[in-house]
Design an enzyme around this catalytic site. Structure first.
Site, PDB file in Angstrom:
ATOM      1  CE  LYS A   1      32.642  51.545  30.495  1.00  8.91           C
ATOM      2  NZ  LYS A   1      32.580  50.087  30.577  1.00  8.91           N
TER       3      LYS A   1
ATOM      4  CD  GLU B   1      31.951  57.179  45.259  1.00  8.01           C
ATOM      5  OE1 GLU B   1      31.422  57.404  44.131  1.00  8.01           O
ATOM      6  OE2 GLU B   1      31.702  56.165  45.931  1.00  8.01           O
TER       7      GLU B   1
ATOM      8  N   GLY C   1      35.540  48.808  33.557  1.00 13.26           N
ATOM      9  CA  GLY C   1      36.307  49.667  34.462  1.00 13.26           C
ATOM     10  C   GLY C   1      37.518  48.971  35.050  1.00 13.26           C
ATOM     11  NE  ARG C   2      35.046  43.404  36.952  1.00 17.41           N
ATOM     12  CZ  ARG C   2      33.826  43.821  36.687  1.00 17.41           C
ATOM     13  NH1 ARG C   2      33.489  45.072  36.884  1.00 17.41           N
ATOM     14  NH2 ARG C   2      32.919  42.985  36.195  1.00 17.41           N
TER      15      ARG C   2
ATOM     16  CD  GLU D   1      33.372  46.354  40.242  1.00 19.18           C
ATOM     17  OE1 GLU D   1      34.001  46.617  39.208  1.00 19.18           O
ATOM     18  OE2 GLU D   1      33.062  47.224  41.078  1.00 19.18           O
TER      19      GLU D   1
ATOM     20  CG  HIS E   1      56.721  40.021  61.197  1.00 23.64           C
ATOM     21  ND1 HIS E   1      57.499  39.409  62.154  1.00 23.64           N
ATOM     22  CD2 HIS E   1      57.424  39.956  60.044  1.00 23.64           C
ATOM     23  CE1 HIS E   1      58.648  39.025  61.601  1.00 23.64           C
ATOM     24  NE2 HIS E   1      58.614  39.341  60.319  1.00 23.64           N
TER      25      HIS E   1
ATOM     26  CE  LYS F   1      28.107  52.862  41.955  1.00 28.16           C
ATOM     27  NZ  LYS F   1      28.393  52.815  40.523  1.00 28.16           N
TER      28      LYS F   1
HETATM   29  O1  F6P Z   1      30.733  51.283  41.182  1.00 27.75           O
HETATM   30  C1  F6P Z   1      31.593  50.377  40.590  1.00 27.75           C
HETATM   31  C2  F6P Z   1      32.253  50.967  39.383  1.00 27.75           C
HETATM   32  O2  F6P Z   1      31.343  51.104  38.363  1.00 27.75           O
HETATM   33  C3  F6P Z   1      33.443  50.129  38.944  1.00 27.75           C
HETATM   34  O3  F6P Z   1      33.085  49.056  38.173  1.00 27.75           O
HETATM   35  C4  F6P Z   1      34.272  51.157  38.242  1.00 27.75           C
HETATM   36  O4  F6P Z   1      35.583  50.732  38.062  1.00 27.75           O
HETATM   37  C5  F6P Z   1      34.130  52.311  39.194  1.00 27.75           C
HETATM   38  O5  F6P Z   1      32.812  52.237  39.651  1.00 27.75           O
HETATM   39  C6  F6P Z   1      34.417  53.667  38.626  1.00 27.75           C
HETATM   40  O6  F6P Z   1      33.591  53.955  37.539  1.00 27.75           O
HETATM   41  P1  F6P Z   1      33.882  55.166  36.583  1.00 27.75           P
HETATM   42  O7  F6P Z   1      35.190  54.925  35.914  1.00 27.75           O
HETATM   43  O8  F6P Z   1      32.738  55.202  35.628  1.00 27.75           O
HETATM   44  O9  F6P Z   1      33.948  56.422  37.414  1.00 27.75           O
END
Ligand code: F6P
Length: 561
Positions: free
Chosen positions: A219, A225, A280-281, A366, A397, A525
């Site tokens: 987003k 990452e 995002g979620r 979240e 199990h 972060k």
């Molecule tokens: O760090 C949490 C977050 O902002 C989530 O809410 C989101 O889904 C995820 O990181 C990834 O964010 P992006 O789509 O901006 O890379």
């Protein structure tokens, strides 16, 4: 105050839910329910299942195996009315800026608004833009499927790698796995989220660069990452194809951040857009779902949206008493806030839903893992539970021992498809039998009298029997919901996910939190950025003694390599 917010709604916002008569009535009612056993409730009411189950389309929600009576549900419905749950939902559907800390609307419902009724944001209907992106996604997916979209060296695409994390990974991955039986035969799907290079390295092993398409899904297009993984993927591609021009045929981006995409070196002609009013979620319905569309085709993706829209209409239109997301939310509140459950297990009896618990973890934790209300006051009741789970029968199990005989009550959602897409001997009957048996066992338990009779039947007596007896008793009275669907198809999956999204909305509304921000992820972060320099040989910065010593040890041992 944001546009559309009234003083009346602010007044509701500022009410501490635990001081309302509806909450107090539940607290009082709890004392009369504390010693009630569900066995007796079932024995005393042959209509219990009918009374405490709801259906919508092919989806049945059975919540009768909870420690509730009609009086409990009446009070829970009063609670939903007290927070004006319907009015709050309406504000979301209308596009009001209900994400108050970020001053944004929350409009994942627009992404699947298949009836196409206008939804204005800032006076502009968002539906034409939503539909235009869907058309672009469908054109692209079809071109990949038909072999019209070719890699730089003229080969058709065979491997899709979605690079994203959190909502840009969990939803798409969960849905692609859930619909594995519908997957396009010429594509294999991969998801890389972790900055741990082992995931990217292992994924790339065995992939042919000339046939690989990367979807960089973010987003913000700033998530470290994702940016790190995308850079490594690009380096891998260029090492093989040896021309920067190859990037345009092997990378597409999904983002709200055009400049970020451009700066990364992805042609914005290969960018699929979405908007800041998509959390995002809650984003799998947007272009973030491109990997889903590639996996199951445009029609499969549209069916997913149709299913979610159908649940949206149900949530919007159905009365509180007949509303599945509201029922699921209220049962969760009862179990967590009044019966003392602090976690919630989701156990899909469907291996294809193995990523559903992880997806719901982000969705729920979240969204509602908050300690302050929308107006910044400390909450006075527990908010979101710890959500966890694994598919059945595997969980049986592993951790079911605790669910049956442990000291902590864990409410469970069992999710089961009546019909399998795989005809393989007796497997599905056994799966169904196990799922239904678990909820029955958790509810009924086994009394000492029953356990004694069984042991006697097995020939035990005297001290041997007495010694074993306590271990053979199951207290029962353990709450669960069962969500039964006909089969796991895209529309039903859409319904199921939307059911949980609206459940989370309702619970957040009751607890008075903003379910649509996530400030709690920021501190870690910030500190990671600070520590990264030290790990890589930069000057030591002030830390607590534990963190300082751990950094020093890593740095010292790195120097010895
Ligand atoms: O760090 C949490 C977050 O902002 C989530 O809410 C989101 O889904 C995820 O990181 C990834 O964010 P992006 O789509 O901006 O890379």
């Amino acid at each position: 105050m944001t546009a559309g917010t009234t003083w009346a709604s602010l007044a509701v916002d500022m009410t501490d839910i635990t001081t309302t008569p509806a909450w107090q009535a539940l607290a009082d009612h709890h004392t009369t329910m504390a010693s009630v056993h569900m066995r007796d409730l079932f024995a005393g009411d042959p209509e219990r299942f009918t009374r405490f189950s709801l259906t919508h389309g092919d989806l049945l929600l059975d919540f009768s195996k909870n420690r509730i009576t009609a009086a409990t549900m009446d009070r829970l419905h009063d609670l939903a009315r007290a927070i004006d749950v319907k009015g709050r939902a309406e504000r979301m559907f209308r596009g009001e800026a209900i994400n108050t800390t970020e001053n944004r609307p929350v409009l994942h419902v627009a992404l699947r608004n298949r009836s196409n009724t206008p939804i204005p944001v800032g006076g502009v209907d968002v539906m034409p833009a939503v539909n235009a992106v869907l058309v672009r996604m469908a054109d692209f997916a079809t071109a990949v499927h038909d072999g019209r979209w070719l890699g730089y060296t003229g080969h058709p695409i065979a491997h899709i790698v979605n690079i994203g994390i959190g909502g840009s990974d969990l939803g798409p991955q969960m849905a692609v796995e859930a619909l594995a039986h519908r997957r396009h035969p010429s594509l294999d799907m991969h998801f890389v989220s972790n900055v741990d290079g082992s995931q990217m390295a292992r994924t790339l092993t065995g992939l042919d660069p000339a046939r690989t398409l990367f979807i960089v899904a973010s987003k913000t297009f700033t998530t470290e990452e994702t940016m790190t993984n995308a850079a490594s993927a690009r380096a891998w591609l260029l090492a093989a194809l040896k021309d920067d021009a190859a990037v345009a045929r092997h990378f597409v981006a999904v983002s709200t951040n055009t400049r970020g995409v451009n700066d990364f070196g992805i042609d914005t002609a290969n960018m699929f857009e979405f908007w800041d009013w998509v959390g995002g979620r809650y984003s799998l319905w947007s272009a973030i779902g491109l990997s889903i569309m590639l996996a199951v085709g445009p029609n499969g993706f549209f069916a997913l949206l149709d299913g979610a829209h159908d649940m949206d209409r149900h949530f919007h239109d159905a009365p509180i008493e007949r509303n599945l997301p509201i029922a699921l939310a209220l049962i969760g509140i009862w179990n967590a806030n009044f019966l003392g459950a602090d976690s919630h297990a989701v156990i899909p009896y469907d291996q294809r839903l193995h990523r559903l618990p992880a997806f719901l973890q982000q969705l729920d934790m979240e969204s509602n893992g908050k300690s302050v209300t929308r107006d910044g006051a400390a909450v006075s009741a527990h908010t979101g539970p710890i959500v966890w789970g694994e598919p059945g029968t595997n969980g049986q199990h592993a951790f079911f021992q605790l669910l049956h005989q442990g000291t902590r009550p864990v409410p469970i959602d069992f999710i089961l498809a009546r019909e399998s897409d795989y005809r393989l001997g007796r497997h599905h009957s056994m799966l169904v039998a196990n799922c239904l048996a678990q909820s029955e066992a958790l509810m009924m338990g086994k009394t000492a009298t029953e356990a004694r009779a069984e042991l006697e039947r097995d020939g035990l007596a005297g001290t041997a029997l007495e010694r074993l007896l306590p271990h053979k008793v199951f207290p029962g009275n353990r709450p669960s919901n069962t969500i039964l669907i006909d089969r796991l198809d895209p529309a039903t999956l859409g319904r199921l996910i939307a059911l949980y999204e609206h459940k989370v909305f309702v619970q957040g509304a009751i607890w008075g939190v903003n379910s649509f921000d996530q400030w709690g992820v920021e501190l870690g972060k910030q500190l990671a950025r600070r520590i990264l320099g030290e790990i890589e040989g930069g000057p030591a910065l002030p830390h607590d003694s534990s963190t300082a010593a751990l950094i020093a040890r890593v740095a010292a041992r790195n120097r010895q390599r």
